[in-house]
Design a protein around this motif. Structure first.
Motif, PDB file in Angstrom:
ATOM      1  N   VAL A 261      -9.288   6.165 -12.863  1.00 36.30           N
ATOM      2  CA  VAL A 261      -7.862   5.926 -12.631  1.00 36.30           C
ATOM      3  C   VAL A 261      -7.398   6.545 -11.315  1.00 36.30           C
ATOM      4  N   VAL A 262      -7.986   7.660 -10.915  1.00 35.68           N
ATOM      5  CA  VAL A 262      -7.628   8.254  -9.626  1.00 35.68           C
ATOM      6  C   VAL A 262      -8.095   7.359  -8.487  1.00 35.68           C
ATOM      7  N   ASP A 263      -9.303   6.816  -8.604  1.00 38.14           N
ATOM      8  CA  ASP A 263      -9.795   5.878  -7.597  1.00 38.14           C
ATOM      9  C   ASP A 263      -8.912   4.641  -7.552  1.00 38.14           C
ATOM     10  N   TRP A 264      -8.377   4.244  -8.694  1.00 39.40           N
ATOM     11  CA  TRP A 264      -7.529   3.057  -8.770  1.00 39.40           C
ATOM     12  C   TRP A 264      -6.168   3.290  -8.113  1.00 39.40           C
ATOM     13  N   GLN A 265      -5.626   4.533  -8.269  1.00 35.44           N
ATOM     14  CA  GLN A 265      -4.308   4.800  -7.700  1.00 35.44           C
ATOM     15  C   GLN A 265      -4.269   6.135  -6.962  1.00 35.44           C
ATOM     16  N   ASP A 308      -6.119  -6.194 -10.830  1.00 40.19           N
ATOM     17  CA  ASP A 308      -5.129  -7.028 -10.159  1.00 40.19           C
ATOM     18  C   ASP A 308      -5.683  -7.456  -8.800  1.00 40.19           C
ATOM     19  N   VAL A 309      -4.938  -8.277  -8.093  1.00 39.85           N
ATOM     20  CA  VAL A 309      -5.403  -8.783  -6.803  1.00 39.85           C
ATOM     21  C   VAL A 309      -5.623  -7.634  -5.825  1.00 39.85           C
ATOM     22  N   ILE A 310      -4.782  -6.606  -5.908  1.00 45.50           N
ATOM     23  CA  ILE A 310      -4.920  -5.445  -5.017  1.00 45.50           C
ATOM     24  C   ILE A 310      -6.263  -4.758  -5.244  1.00 45.50           C
ATOM     25  N   ARG A 311      -6.602  -4.578  -6.513  1.00 47.97           N
ATOM     26  CA  ARG A 311      -7.866  -3.911  -6.850  1.00 47.97           C
ATOM     27  C   ARG A 311      -9.061  -4.721  -6.355  1.00 47.97           C
ATOM     28  N   VAL A 312      -9.034  -6.017  -6.587  1.00 49.24           N
ATOM     29  CA  VAL A 312     -10.143  -6.876  -6.166  1.00 49.24           C
ATOM     30  C   VAL A 312     -10.317  -6.833  -4.647  1.00 49.24           C
ATOM     31  N   LEU A 353       2.792  -9.349  -7.537  1.00 53.65           N
ATOM     32  CA  LEU A 353       2.779  -8.423  -6.406  1.00 53.65           C
ATOM     33  C   LEU A 353       4.182  -8.080  -5.924  1.00 53.65           C
ATOM     34  N   LEU A 354       5.165  -8.870  -6.320  1.00 49.99           N
ATOM     35  CA  LEU A 354       6.534  -8.664  -5.846  1.00 49.99           C
ATOM     36  C   LEU A 354       7.223  -7.542  -6.616  1.00 49.99           C
ATOM     37  N   PRO A 355       8.194  -6.874  -5.963  1.00 52.26           N
ATOM     38  CA  PRO A 355       9.028  -5.929  -6.720  1.00 52.26           C
ATOM     39  C   PRO A 355       9.666  -6.641  -7.910  1.00 52.26           C
ATOM     40  N   THR A 356       9.892  -5.910  -8.983  1.00 49.20           N
ATOM     41  CA  THR A 356      10.378  -6.526 -10.219  1.00 49.20           C
ATOM     42  C   THR A 356      11.645  -7.338  -9.997  1.00 49.20           C
ATOM     43  N   GLY A 357      12.581  -6.806  -9.218  1.00 45.53           N
ATOM     44  CA  GLY A 357      13.838  -7.516  -8.970  1.00 45.53           C
ATOM     45  C   GLY A 357      13.626  -8.836  -8.253  1.00 45.53           C
ATOM     46  N   TRP A 358      12.730  -8.841  -7.256  1.00 48.38           N
ATOM     47  CA  TRP A 358      12.454 -10.072  -6.526  1.00 48.38           C
ATOM     48  C   TRP A 358      11.815 -11.115  -7.445  1.00 48.38           C
ATOM     49  N   LEU A 399      -1.546  -2.654  -0.303  1.00 48.63           N
ATOM     50  CA  LEU A 399      -0.339  -2.742  -1.132  1.00 48.63           C
ATOM     51  C   LEU A 399      -0.391  -1.792  -2.325  1.00 48.63           C
ATOM     52  N   ALA A 400      -1.525  -1.121  -2.508  1.00 47.29           N
ATOM     53  CA  ALA A 400      -1.652  -0.203  -3.652  1.00 47.29           C
ATOM     54  C   ALA A 400      -0.588   0.893  -3.625  1.00 47.29           C
ATOM     55  N   ARG A 401      -0.135   1.304  -2.442  1.00 45.75           N
ATOM     56  CA  ARG A 401       0.841   2.393  -2.364  1.00 45.75           C
ATOM     57  C   ARG A 401       2.192   1.983  -2.961  1.00 45.75           C
ATOM     58  N   TRP A 402       2.435   0.659  -3.034  1.00 47.02           N
ATOM     59  CA  TRP A 402       3.694   0.179  -3.634  1.00 47.02           C
ATOM     60  C   TRP A 402       3.477  -0.473  -5.000  1.00 47.02           C
ATOM     61  N   ARG A 403       2.275  -0.339  -5.527  1.00 51.29           N
ATOM     62  CA  ARG A 403       1.917  -1.025  -6.761  1.00 51.29           C
ATOM     63  C   ARG A 403       2.831  -0.662  -7.936  1.00 51.29           C
ATOM     64  N   ARG A 404       3.243   0.581  -8.019  1.00 43.76           N
ATOM     65  CA  ARG A 404       4.023   1.013  -9.191  1.00 43.76           C
ATOM     66  C   ARG A 404       5.381   0.327  -9.282  1.00 43.76           C
ATOM     67  N   GLY A 405       5.815  -0.269  -8.193  1.00 44.54           N
ATOM     68  CA  GLY A 405       7.109  -0.931  -8.221  1.00 44.54           C
ATOM     69  C   GLY A 405       7.035  -2.435  -8.414  1.00 44.54           C
TER      70      GLY A 405
END
Length: 510
Positions: A261-265, A308-312, A353-358, A399-405
């Motif tokens: 999980v640390v390698d993932w995020q 997810d696509v980011i991980r791949v 991949l988009l922010p939840t609101g978008w 994009l992993a740095r913004w993945r949580r959003g």
């Protein structure tokens, strides 16, 4: 008296050099004045195409021409050479291996068959069982990883198998005769000779190495330390927490899960992982075996590091992957190795991949979605050895740095929390076995795109079945049988039959 005849069957896959090995054996016999005949029957149903090569050789018969068979006959094969372990098992099933006659030379490495790969769960056949079967069925077995031995000497598996044949002393020829045949080939001679000699030495010193079986047994019984990849300075406080708060049998699983999980995020995400596992470890009724804690450590890590696509994209642009592939194709310094990746993302992956609101705004724009869908739902080939192709995936991985959003992460977190709540409800009812099986059901969800959708659908069916099983004396075992049925086929037919047999009224997605 009848002249001496020796029969050799070779089981090989496409690209393993089975034809070369056959030609070497024929040349070996003919150089000694023997009559030799080689035939082959190619197949297309097994992996890259399994081929049976067959050689019959007869000692010199002056004035006579022997009549030789074109196919191996069950019960009459003296030497069976298999370039892959399951091919040796297939030879046993065909009756080509007999205990009073056949010497088996086989590589223990695996190239998985289509039937093994298509299973939603772990469909790999048990290598240890095949080795045990070989030892019961054959007169003698020489088994080891001949592929790794060949790679070590920068050669191909046919060379190491030819060497093992020389080392077995089952043919009336000296090793020098084997080497002379290879030298006459004119290509890659030194590497092939090195692999041949290594194979011959292996056959002489370890004619029946139980390495694979011993390793499997050791994995079952030996205590395992925390994995090396988890031992980094940044993770030191979390590793200390593992040793302090969790039962010892779960430590290796927690170490692997934490590293994943640390390698993932990031490290903070690793702390969240331990928080989730601790919810179950504190309530583990049997810390000596820690079945509940181990299940939580294993499957929560899998859930939190979803594909997810980011991980791949991140995995496909790693330097160690390029280095591994260059080694596999034996690339020399300065060689350019081309790699083409195939992607088939759907509109759902792009929206994830988009922010939840978008993403919510896009959901409210059906015309825009209808316009975007056909433009995104198509396959793409990206050449990652080029600057442009590598840059595309590198940006995607960033994009992993913004993945949580993003929307996908929000959906995965909600799904994970609902799953853990079901397991905790089972614990509240005093059924730790059921809670453990609920955690193991996460095995059904994997991959991305359509694969992920199918697995999630079957997982949700099992979660809806849990309340109906709650309170039954064997609820955990019953849920385990449902999970096993769900893993049998992609479309859930076996799961539906098992649900019907149990009388479960499980709701299905529309």
């Amino acid at each position: 008296m009848k002249p001496r005849m020796i029969t050799v069957a070779i089981m090989a896959l496409g690209g393993q050099g089975g034809g070369v090995l056959q030609d070497w054996i024929v040349q070996l016999a003919e150089d000694a004045g023997w009559t030799a005949q080689a035939t082959s029957v190619a197949g297309v149903a097994q992996r890259t195409g399994a081929t049976i090569y067959y050689v019959e050789m007869v000692e010199p018969t002056p004035g006579q021409v022997p009549v030789l068979a074109q196919m191996p006959v069950p019960g009459e094969v003296d030497i069976l050479i298999a370039a892959e372990l399951m091919e040796a098992g297939r030879a046993v099933a065909r009756g080509l291996v007999t205990p009073n006659r056949t010497t088996v030379i086989t590589s223990t490495h695996r190239t998985f068959a289509v039937q093994e790969k298509v299973q939603p769960g772990d469909g790999a056949a048990d290598s240890a069982q095949v080795l045990e079967l070989l030892r019961k069925a054959a007169r003698r077995v020489v088994a080891d990883d001949m592929q790794a031995l060949a790679v070590k000497h920068r050669s191909v598996i046919s060379a190491s198998l030819f060497g093992a044949l020389a080392g077995c002393d089952v043919l009336p020829f000296h090793q020098q005769d084997f080497e002379k045949v290879v030298e006459g080939g004119g290509k890659g001679v030194q590497a092939s000779l090195a692999a041949l000699r290594a194979g011959a030495e292996l056959a002489r010193t370890r004619p029946m190495p139980p390495a694979l079986v011993a390793r499997n047994e050791a994995m079952k019984t030996a205590p395992r330390p925390l994995p090396d990849k988890a031992a980094s300075p940044a993770l030191a406080p979390l590793l200390a927490r593992i040793r302090k708060e969790f039962p010892e049998p779960a430590w290796p699983w927690l170490g692997e899960g934490l590293a994943r999980v640390v390698d993932w995020q990031d490290v903070a995400y690793g702390g969240e992982y331990l928080d989730h596992v601790a919810r179950f470890a504190r309530r583990d009724p049997a810390p000596a075996t820690a079945d509940l804690s181990i299940a939580a450590a294993h499957w929560i890590a899998v859930a939190m590091s979803y594909d997810d696509v980011i991980r791949v994209a991140g995995l496909k642009t790693r330097a160690d992957r390029f280095k591994r592939i260059q080694g596999e194709v034996d690339a020399k310094t300065g060689d350019v190795v081309g790699m083409e990746e195939y992607f088939h993302p759907r509109l759902e992956e792009a929206m994830g991949l988009l922010p939840t609101g978008w993403a919510d705004w896009l959901d409210r724009s059906p015309r825009l979605k209808a316009w975007l869908g056909p433009r995104l739902n198509k396959g793409r080939r990206i050449q990652t050895h080029t600057f442009k192709g590598h840059l595309q995936l590198h940006i995607m991985a960033g994009l992993a740095r913004w993945r949580r959003g993003n929307r996908r992460h929000a959906e995965e977190v909600a799904h994970c929390q609902a799953w853990l709540a079901v397991a905790e409800q089972a614990l509240d009812g005093g059924d730790a076995a059921l809670a453990t099986e609920v955690l193991r059901c996460r095995q059904l969800i994997k991959g991305y795109s359509d694969t992920h959708t199918r697995g999630t659908g079957k997982f949700d069916r099992l979660m809806l079945a849990v309340p109906q099983l709650s309170g039954q004396s064997e609820a955990g075992a019953t849920l385990a049988s449902l999970r096993a049925a769900a893993l049998l086929d992609p479309n859930g037919k076996a799961l539906g039959e098992r649900e019907a047999a149990l009388g479960l009224a499980v709701a299905r997605a529309a």
